[in-house]
Design a protein around this motif. Structure first.
Motif, PDB file in Angstrom:
ATOM      1  N   ALA A 295      13.547 -14.822  83.402  1.00  0.00           N
ATOM      2  CA  ALA A 295      14.713 -14.063  82.943  1.00  0.00           C
ATOM      3  C   ALA A 295      15.454 -14.287  81.398  1.00  0.00           C
ATOM      4  CB  ALA A 295      15.874 -14.491  84.211  1.00  0.00           C
ATOM      5  N   LEU A 296      15.549 -15.452  81.215  1.00  0.00           N
ATOM      6  CA  LEU A 296      15.831 -15.766  79.957  1.00  0.00           C
ATOM      7  C   LEU A 296      14.984 -15.354  78.727  1.00  0.00           C
ATOM      8  CD1 LEU A 296      17.013 -19.669  80.251  1.00  0.00           C
ATOM      9  CD2 LEU A 296      18.349 -17.608  80.696  1.00  0.00           C
ATOM     10  N   ARG A 297      13.690 -15.085  79.140  1.00  0.00           N
ATOM     11  CA  ARG A 297      12.633 -14.575  78.133  1.00  0.00           C
ATOM     12  C   ARG A 297      12.912 -13.057  77.993  1.00  0.00           C
ATOM     13  NH1 ARG A 297       8.290 -11.826  78.368  1.00  0.00           N
ATOM     14  NH2 ARG A 297       6.607 -11.881  76.571  1.00  0.00           N
ATOM     15  N   ASP A 298      13.210 -12.476  78.924  1.00  0.00           N
ATOM     16  CA  ASP A 298      13.552 -11.103  78.806  1.00  0.00           C
ATOM     17  C   ASP A 298      14.742 -10.656  78.343  1.00  0.00           C
ATOM     18  OD1 ASP A 298      11.321 -10.491  80.292  1.00  0.00           O
ATOM     19  OD2 ASP A 298      12.475 -10.093  82.279  1.00  0.00           O
ATOM     20  N   ARG A 299      15.861 -11.724  78.394  1.00  0.00           N
ATOM     21  CA  ARG A 299      16.996 -11.652  77.454  1.00  0.00           C
ATOM     22  C   ARG A 299      16.939 -11.913  76.232  1.00  0.00           C
ATOM     23  NH1 ARG A 299      21.933 -11.790  80.664  1.00  0.00           N
ATOM     24  NH2 ARG A 299      22.695 -11.459  78.326  1.00  0.00           N
ATOM     25  N   ALA A 300      16.138 -12.875  75.746  1.00  0.00           N
ATOM     26  CA  ALA A 300      15.650 -13.217  74.515  1.00  0.00           C
ATOM     27  C   ALA A 300      15.137 -12.120  73.854  1.00  0.00           C
ATOM     28  CB  ALA A 300      15.166 -14.498  74.330  1.00  0.00           C
TER      29      ALA A 300
ATOM     30  N   ARG B 210       9.042 -18.097  74.045  1.00  0.00           N
ATOM     31  CA  ARG B 210       8.559 -19.099  74.970  1.00  0.00           C
ATOM     32  C   ARG B 210       9.692 -19.950  75.406  1.00  0.00           C
ATOM     33  NH1 ARG B 210       3.656 -22.583  72.703  1.00  0.00           N
ATOM     34  NH2 ARG B 210       3.795 -23.428  74.887  1.00  0.00           N
ATOM     35  N   VAL B 211       9.866 -20.119  76.870  1.00  0.00           N
ATOM     36  CA  VAL B 211      11.081 -20.722  77.363  1.00  0.00           C
ATOM     37  C   VAL B 211      10.329 -21.665  78.212  1.00  0.00           C
ATOM     38  CG1 VAL B 211      12.933 -20.228  78.882  1.00  0.00           C
ATOM     39  CG2 VAL B 211      12.299 -18.509  77.417  1.00  0.00           C
ATOM     40  N   ARG B 212      10.763 -22.756  78.181  1.00  0.00           N
ATOM     41  CA  ARG B 212      10.529 -24.029  79.189  1.00  0.00           C
ATOM     42  C   ARG B 212      11.810 -24.642  79.863  1.00  0.00           C
ATOM     43  NH1 ARG B 212       7.274 -28.756  76.278  1.00  0.00           N
ATOM     44  NH2 ARG B 212       7.243 -29.320  78.565  1.00  0.00           N
ATOM     45  N   MET B 213      11.783 -24.114  81.235  1.00  0.00           N
ATOM     46  CA  MET B 213      13.019 -24.271  82.073  1.00  0.00           C
ATOM     47  C   MET B 213      12.947 -25.635  82.815  1.00  0.00           C
ATOM     48  SD  MET B 213      15.830 -22.472  82.288  1.00  0.00           S
ATOM     49  CE  MET B 213      17.120 -22.839  83.300  1.00  0.00           C
TER      50      MET B 213
ATOM     51  N   ALA C 299      17.478 -30.134  83.530  1.00  0.00           N
ATOM     52  CA  ALA C 299      18.687 -30.322  82.682  1.00  0.00           C
ATOM     53  C   ALA C 299      18.603 -29.669  81.544  1.00  0.00           C
ATOM     54  CB  ALA C 299      18.775 -31.993  82.806  1.00  0.00           C
ATOM     55  N   LYS C 300      17.450 -29.034  80.962  1.00  0.00           N
ATOM     56  CA  LYS C 300      17.203 -28.655  79.747  1.00  0.00           C
ATOM     57  C   LYS C 300      16.444 -27.426  79.486  1.00  0.00           C
ATOM     58  CE  LYS C 300      15.849 -30.049  74.953  1.00  0.00           C
ATOM     59  NZ  LYS C 300      15.328 -30.947  74.229  1.00  0.00           N
ATOM     60  N   ALA C 301      16.869 -26.254  78.767  1.00  0.00           N
ATOM     61  CA  ALA C 301      16.238 -25.361  78.584  1.00  0.00           C
ATOM     62  C   ALA C 301      15.824 -25.068  77.286  1.00  0.00           C
ATOM     63  CB  ALA C 301      16.947 -23.765  79.033  1.00  0.00           C
ATOM     64  N   ALA C 302      14.504 -25.342  76.922  1.00  0.00           N
ATOM     65  CA  ALA C 302      14.174 -25.064  75.604  1.00  0.00           C
ATOM     66  C   ALA C 302      13.670 -23.725  75.285  1.00  0.00           C
ATOM     67  CB  ALA C 302      13.163 -26.334  75.370  1.00  0.00           C
ATOM     68  N   VAL C 303      13.940 -23.287  74.320  1.00  0.00           N
ATOM     69  CA  VAL C 303      13.691 -21.565  73.826  1.00  0.00           C
ATOM     70  C   VAL C 303      12.910 -21.801  72.290  1.00  0.00           C
ATOM     71  CG1 VAL C 303      14.515 -19.469  73.498  1.00  0.00           C
ATOM     72  CG2 VAL C 303      15.290 -20.792  75.151  1.00  0.00           C
TER      73      VAL C 303
ATOM     74  N   ASP D 184      22.464 -15.405  67.442  1.00  0.00           N
ATOM     75  CA  ASP D 184      22.570 -14.296  68.454  1.00  0.00           C
ATOM     76  C   ASP D 184      21.433 -14.788  69.950  1.00  0.00           C
ATOM     77  OD1 ASP D 184      23.761 -12.710  66.855  1.00  0.00           O
ATOM     78  OD2 ASP D 184      21.985 -11.595  66.303  1.00  0.00           O
ATOM     79  N   LEU D 185      20.540 -15.444  69.661  1.00  0.00           N
ATOM     80  CA  LEU D 185      19.964 -15.894  70.680  1.00  0.00           C
ATOM     81  C   LEU D 185      20.644 -17.038  71.599  1.00  0.00           C
ATOM     82  CD1 LEU D 185      16.367 -16.551  69.330  1.00  0.00           C
ATOM     83  CD2 LEU D 185      17.029 -14.981  71.334  1.00  0.00           C
ATOM     84  N   GLU D 186      21.590 -17.856  70.946  1.00  0.00           N
ATOM     85  CA  GLU D 186      22.161 -18.997  71.532  1.00  0.00           C
ATOM     86  C   GLU D 186      23.558 -18.110  72.257  1.00  0.00           C
ATOM     87  OE1 GLU D 186      23.687 -21.452  68.689  1.00  0.00           O
ATOM     88  OE2 GLU D 186      21.745 -22.391  68.442  1.00  0.00           O
ATOM     89  N   SER D 187      24.136 -17.024  71.984  1.00  0.00           N
ATOM     90  CA  SER D 187      25.098 -16.549  72.566  1.00  0.00           C
ATOM     91  C   SER D 187      24.620 -15.693  73.791  1.00  0.00           C
ATOM     92  CB  SER D 187      25.838 -15.369  71.637  1.00  0.00           C
ATOM     93  OG  SER D 187      25.029 -14.323  71.085  1.00  0.00           O
ATOM     94  N   VAL D 188      23.287 -14.905  73.611  1.00  0.00           N
ATOM     95  CA  VAL D 188      22.652 -14.130  74.722  1.00  0.00           C
ATOM     96  C   VAL D 188      22.325 -15.239  75.771  1.00  0.00           C
ATOM     97  CG1 VAL D 188      20.865 -12.730  75.286  1.00  0.00           C
ATOM     98  CG2 VAL D 188      22.271 -12.087  73.103  1.00  0.00           C
ATOM     99  N   LEU D 189      21.726 -16.240  75.220  1.00  0.00           N
ATOM    100  CA  LEU D 189      21.097 -16.920  76.476  1.00  0.00           C
ATOM    101  C   LEU D 189      21.826 -17.710  77.082  1.00  0.00           C
ATOM    102  CD1 LEU D 189      17.772 -18.232  74.516  1.00  0.00           C
ATOM    103  CD2 LEU D 189      17.986 -16.523  76.342  1.00  0.00           C
TER     104      LEU D 189
END
Length: 218
Positions: A147-152, A162-165, A168-172, A187-192
């Protein structure tokens, strides 16, 4: 020609109840929608396979030992493995290699079983916020990452993500083929951040975003 009685006055509509501030406060105290929500806790794994293996080992060992003890009570000879085991335990010193290896294996097995008993497990399921005390929901980490990848990917300038969920941490990590990297990162920080909030997780993970240029060919 006779006429019926004249119709009476129309009934007055029932008064509409008005909810005052005191009523709202009382509803909150009585467990209404505005009451504090219980914190989301991790789901506990059933762990059927380790429990079944341990039960089978214990059942087999106990059954074999009881059978041998009953055979000895019936004036039969004991099994060779029990005789050799009893003799070895009686004659081997405590610093013997075989004794130390067996003790180490037993300790590791006990620690593993304790960890299974004391930890929830199901690391791939993220607990969600509990809107109702009797309802629990969880979100798979892969689904959250997707879901976060689609938003990004909706952000202008993003070529791949690439998203690693984690819990405690979501690395994009994103690759941008045009626009300034700082603008894309902002923009990615605000959207994610908004995307993580929309996931409804009980403990939203911290977000880290890295943006780079695509590798040059040749």
């Amino acid at each position: 020609m006779s006429t019926g009685p004249a119709p009476g006055p129309a009934p007055e509509p029932a008064p509409v109840p008005v909810l005052t501030d005191q009523d709202q406060d009382r509803d909150r105290d009585d467990g209404g929608t505005a009451a504090p929500r219980p914190p989301g806790r991790r789901f506990w794994a059933v762990r059927r396979v380790p429990a079944a293996l341990l039960a089978a080992l214990l059942l087999g060992g106990a059954g074999l030992l009881l059978y041998d003890v009953a055979a000895v009570r019936a004036e039969h000879t004991a099994m060779a493995w029990r005789s050799s085991l009893a003799e070895g335990l009686a004659t081997r010193p405590l610093d013997d290699t075989a004794v130390l290896v067996g003790a180490g294996v037993a300790v590791l097995l006990g620690v593993w079983l304790l960890l299974l008993a004391l930890t929830p497990g199901l690391r791939a399921v993220l607990p969600m916020r509990r809107e109702h005390p009797d309802v629990r929901a969880g979100l798979d980490r892969e689904a959250a990452a997707l879901a976060l990848r689609d938003r990004a990917m909706e952000v202008s300038g993003v070529q791949s993500v690439r998203v690693r969920m984690g819990r405690a941490k979501a690395a994009v990590r994103a690759v941008s083929h045009f626009r300034e990297l700082d603008e894309v990162r902002s923009d990615l920080e605000s959207v994610l951040t908004a995307g993580i909030d929309e996931l409804g997780l009980a403990r939203p993970p911290a977000l880290t975003v890295r943006v780079a240029r695509p590798p040059r060919k040749g």
